[in-house]
Write an enzyme that holds these catalytic residues in place. Structure first.
Site, mmCIF file in Angstrom:
data_model
loop_
_atom_site.group_PDB
_atom_site.id
_atom_site.type_symbol
_atom_site.label_atom_id
_atom_site.label_comp_id
_atom_site.label_asym_id
_atom_site.label_seq_id
_atom_site.Cartn_x
_atom_site.Cartn_y
_atom_site.Cartn_z
ATOM 1 N N LYS A 219 2.040 2.126 -5.204
ATOM 2 C CA LYS A 219 2.726 1.639 -6.407
ATOM 3 C C LYS A 219 1.908 1.900 -7.673
ATOM 4 O O LYS A 219 2.453 2.293 -8.696
ATOM 5 C CB LYS A 219 3.001 0.129 -6.289
ATOM 6 C CG LYS A 219 4.042 -0.212 -5.247
ATOM 7 C CD LYS A 219 4.224 -1.706 -5.112
ATOM 8 C CE LYS A 219 3.064 -2.396 -4.452
ATOM 9 N NZ LYS A 219 2.834 -2.107 -3.046
ATOM 10 N N GLY B 219 -4.032 -4.344 -4.426
ATOM 11 C CA GLY B 219 -5.017 -3.358 -4.882
ATOM 12 C C GLY B 219 -4.250 -2.111 -5.271
ATOM 13 O O GLY B 219 -3.848 -1.337 -4.414
ATOM 14 N N HIS B 220 -3.989 -1.968 -6.558
ATOM 15 C CA HIS B 220 -3.203 -0.820 -7.026
ATOM 16 C C HIS B 220 -4.155 0.269 -7.513
ATOM 17 O O HIS B 220 -4.862 0.106 -8.496
ATOM 18 C CB HIS B 220 -2.226 -1.256 -8.128
ATOM 19 C CG HIS B 220 -1.162 -2.176 -7.616
ATOM 20 N ND1 HIS B 220 -0.251 -2.804 -8.423
ATOM 21 C CD2 HIS B 220 -0.851 -2.558 -6.353
ATOM 22 C CE1 HIS B 220 0.561 -3.539 -7.668
ATOM 23 N NE2 HIS B 220 0.212 -3.408 -6.427
ATOM 24 N N GLN C 172 2.428 -5.930 -3.174
ATOM 25 C CA GLN C 172 2.711 -5.968 -1.724
ATOM 26 C C GLN C 172 3.997 -5.183 -1.434
ATOM 27 O O GLN C 172 4.289 -4.245 -2.148
ATOM 28 C CB GLN C 172 2.797 -7.418 -1.198
ATOM 29 C CG GLN C 172 1.455 -8.153 -1.180
ATOM 30 C CD GLN C 172 1.081 -8.765 -2.514
ATOM 31 O OE1 GLN C 172 1.883 -9.432 -3.154
ATOM 32 N NE2 GLN C 172 -0.141 -8.554 -2.954
ATOM 33 N N ASP D 93 0.811 -1.220 0.000
ATOM 34 C CA ASP D 93 0.000 0.000 0.000
ATOM 35 C C ASP D 93 0.847 1.275 0.000
ATOM 36 O O ASP D 93 0.451 2.302 0.564
ATOM 37 C CB ASP D 93 -0.971 0.018 1.203
ATOM 38 C CG ASP D 93 -1.783 -1.257 1.266
ATOM 39 O OD1 ASP D 93 -2.282 -1.671 0.211
ATOM 40 O OD2 ASP D 93 -1.904 -1.835 2.363
HETATM 41 P P1 IMP Z 1 -2.440 -12.822 1.743
HETATM 42 O O1 IMP Z 1 -1.325 -12.586 0.813
HETATM 43 O O2 IMP Z 1 -3.759 -12.347 1.216
HETATM 44 O O3 IMP Z 1 -2.523 -14.213 2.276
HETATM 45 O O4 IMP Z 1 -2.177 -11.909 3.048
HETATM 46 C C1 IMP Z 1 -1.026 -12.098 3.875
HETATM 47 C C2 IMP Z 1 -0.682 -10.787 4.568
HETATM 48 O O5 IMP Z 1 -0.245 -9.840 3.601
HETATM 49 C C3 IMP Z 1 -1.876 -10.137 5.285
HETATM 50 O O6 IMP Z 1 -1.386 -9.436 6.419
HETATM 51 C C4 IMP Z 1 -2.389 -9.138 4.269
HETATM 52 O O7 IMP Z 1 -3.087 -8.069 4.860
HETATM 53 C C5 IMP Z 1 -1.082 -8.684 3.628
HETATM 54 N N1 IMP Z 1 -1.248 -8.269 2.236
HETATM 55 C C6 IMP Z 1 -1.454 -9.045 1.165
HETATM 56 N N2 IMP Z 1 -1.524 -8.312 0.056
HETATM 57 C C7 IMP Z 1 -1.370 -7.043 0.417
HETATM 58 C C8 IMP Z 1 -1.321 -5.801 -0.306
HETATM 59 O O8 IMP Z 1 -1.405 -5.744 -1.534
HETATM 60 N N3 IMP Z 1 -1.138 -4.677 0.440
HETATM 61 C C9 IMP Z 1 -0.973 -4.729 1.786
HETATM 62 N N4 IMP Z 1 -0.993 -5.846 2.493
HETATM 63 C C10 IMP Z 1 -1.200 -6.997 1.814
#
Ligand code: IMP
Length: 434
Positions: A21, A45-46, A235, A18
């Site tokens: 990007k 979520g870009h 991420q 977040d």
């Molecule tokens: P997962 O990848 O959905 O399994 O999430 C694993 C961890 O990464 C959790 O704490 C999510 O909130 C965090 N996370 C996954 N994708 C994003 C992202 O695009 N932005 C911020 N945090 C993320």
């Protein structure tokens, strides 16, 4: 052979995701002909804003809105056809045009509806130790990939696809039940499993009509032709499966090395590494966050920065900029240029803090130790006078407030990399190149 060898620039987040990007890739894209996503999936979520409209992309590379760009979903990505189909519709770009601008790697893995079921079952069974996953099926899909049982995009062109799908689905249903979640109690997007599965297969139909490619061959061949390429990460480095705050991480390599495995490019092909960071920190989900604020300052940051997840809508945890963590991420990625976002959010503060070290086991350290679990690190802060100015009124580096320049110089000196872009608001127009 006198082929022109270009370099691939990489753009990635240096914190817990977040960092903004989407906006920066969109800003940089006119300088690149090809934009390629190398890892992650619809957990991302870009957000992009231009001409008064806001778009959120999850799997599609952020270059999609530029008519001359080619966008590639690389082999390192995991793709959910249902979310992907909805995402295409949300761009308001006709499918025939999207199909020309977007190429999908045959080697990218599929997220099955039953991966989402498993994600929910596993997260539920973790109880208070839950990761705070976005529940998009990311962990189970990557687990399947590593277990060598996954279905890839290329498999949808083969005759035994549905049979293999059913086999995996049946395994997942059994496993989820063993973790206490019955398929009849699982309602993805508020739908019964069968109804969701039908939408998923509609998505598969859309993907079948698109250009499926051996993206590693394509990317390398474009590179040899001298085409400019930007690799887009998702991420952030502190969520990396190897180097993040394990186990509170995502399931892919979010660092620059992930661009090599996620696109099939050699390390020597990497040129600039753009590292994006926010002028403060946020995190969604569980896991350690040394500078997290639990007071009115944290609430003010969240509200002013609209820090609510663009994928899940969850409120983000907020805190001051953590320089030892940023320096670690700069090291892992070999960042050559820093991009600072959301400095405008800090305009509300009289004084701005930056963490420069941690107190840990009665000593002061400036690195993240192996066991930096919740509460073990106490941040040591340095305070800076705030700039208290609407940065969106600044259109050039020279109009930036002196206080912000001092803050930026301090960060640059600490991590030893220049800040090349400062983003002062969500719109494309709110961007100052230095
Ligand atoms: P997962 O990848 O959905 O399994 O999430 C694993 C961890 O990464 C959790 O704490 C999510 O909130 C965090 N996370 C996954 N994708 C994003 C992202 O695009 N932005 C911020 N945090 C993320």
């Amino acid at each position: 052979m006198n082929a022109v060898i270009n370099k691939i620039d990489v753009l990635l987040g240096l914190q817990w995701g977040d960092e903004g990007k989407g906006k920066i890739v969109d800003y940089l894209t006119p300088g690149y002909r090809l934009v390629a996503r190398f890892q992650g999936g619809p957990n991302a979520g870009h957000t992009l804003e231009f001409e008064g409209k806001k778009y959120v992309l999850h799997t599609i590379p952020s270059g999609i809105f530029h008519k001359d760009s080619v966008n590639v979903i690389g082999n390192g990505v995991v793709l959910d056809p249902c979310i992907f189909h909805k995402e295409i519709i949300s761009t308001h770009i006709p499918l025939e045009i999207i199909s020309k601008r977007l190429l999908i790697s045959r080697k990218a893995h599929l997220i099955l509806p039953s991966h989402k079921l498993l994600d929910a079952a596993l997260e539920q069974s973790r109880g208070s130790a839950k990761i705070g996953s976005t529940l998009k099926g990311i962990g189970p899909a990557y687990t399947e990939k590593i277990a060598r049982t996954g279905l890839r995009i290329g498999n949808i062109e083969q005759s035994d696809f549905e049979q293999r799908y059913q086999q995996l689905k049946n395994n997942h249903i059994r496993l989820a039940a063993a973790h206490g979640l019955d398929i009849n109690d699982f309602k993805p997007d508020g739908l019964d499993f069968d109804a969701y599965e039908q939408k998923w297969f509609e998505g598969i139909g859309v993907i079948r009509s698109m250009s499926l490619v051996d993206s590693e061959v394509l990317v390398n061949s474009e590179l040899r032709k001298g085409v400019s390429i930007l690799a887009e990460g998702a991420q952030g480095s502190l969520l990396d499966i190897d180097f993040g705050s394990y186990p509170f991480v995502t399931s892919s390599n979010t660092v620059a090395a992930g661009a090599c495995t996620g696109l099939g490019i050699a390390p020597s092909a990497i040129g600039e590494v753009f590292g994006i960071f926010k002028a403060y920190c946020t995190r969604v989900g569980s896991g350690p966050f040394p500078t997290e604020l639990f007071d009115a300052d944290g609430d003010a940051m969240r509200n002013e920065g609209n820090e609510f997840g663009s994928t899940t809508g969850r409120p983000r945890r907020c805190g001051w900029l953590d320089l030892p963590a940023l320096k670690y991420a700069v090291m892992l990625n070999g960042v050559t240029k820093l991009i600072m976002t959301k400095a405008d959010v800090l305009s509300i503060f009289e004084n701005i803090k930056v963490c420069t070290a941690y107190r840990y086991n009665n000593t002061q350290i400036d690195y993240l130790p192996f066991d930096f679990d919740e509460g073990r690190l106490e941040p040591v802060y340095q305070s800076f006078p705030g700039w208290k100015k609407d940065l969106r009124l600044c259109d050039h580096e020279s109009n930036l407030p002196e206080e912000l320049k001092t803050f930026t110089r301090f960060v640059e000196e600490y991590v030893n990399v220049p800040v090349s872009i400062i983003s002062t608001g969500p719109d494309r127009a709110h961007t100052i190149a230095r």
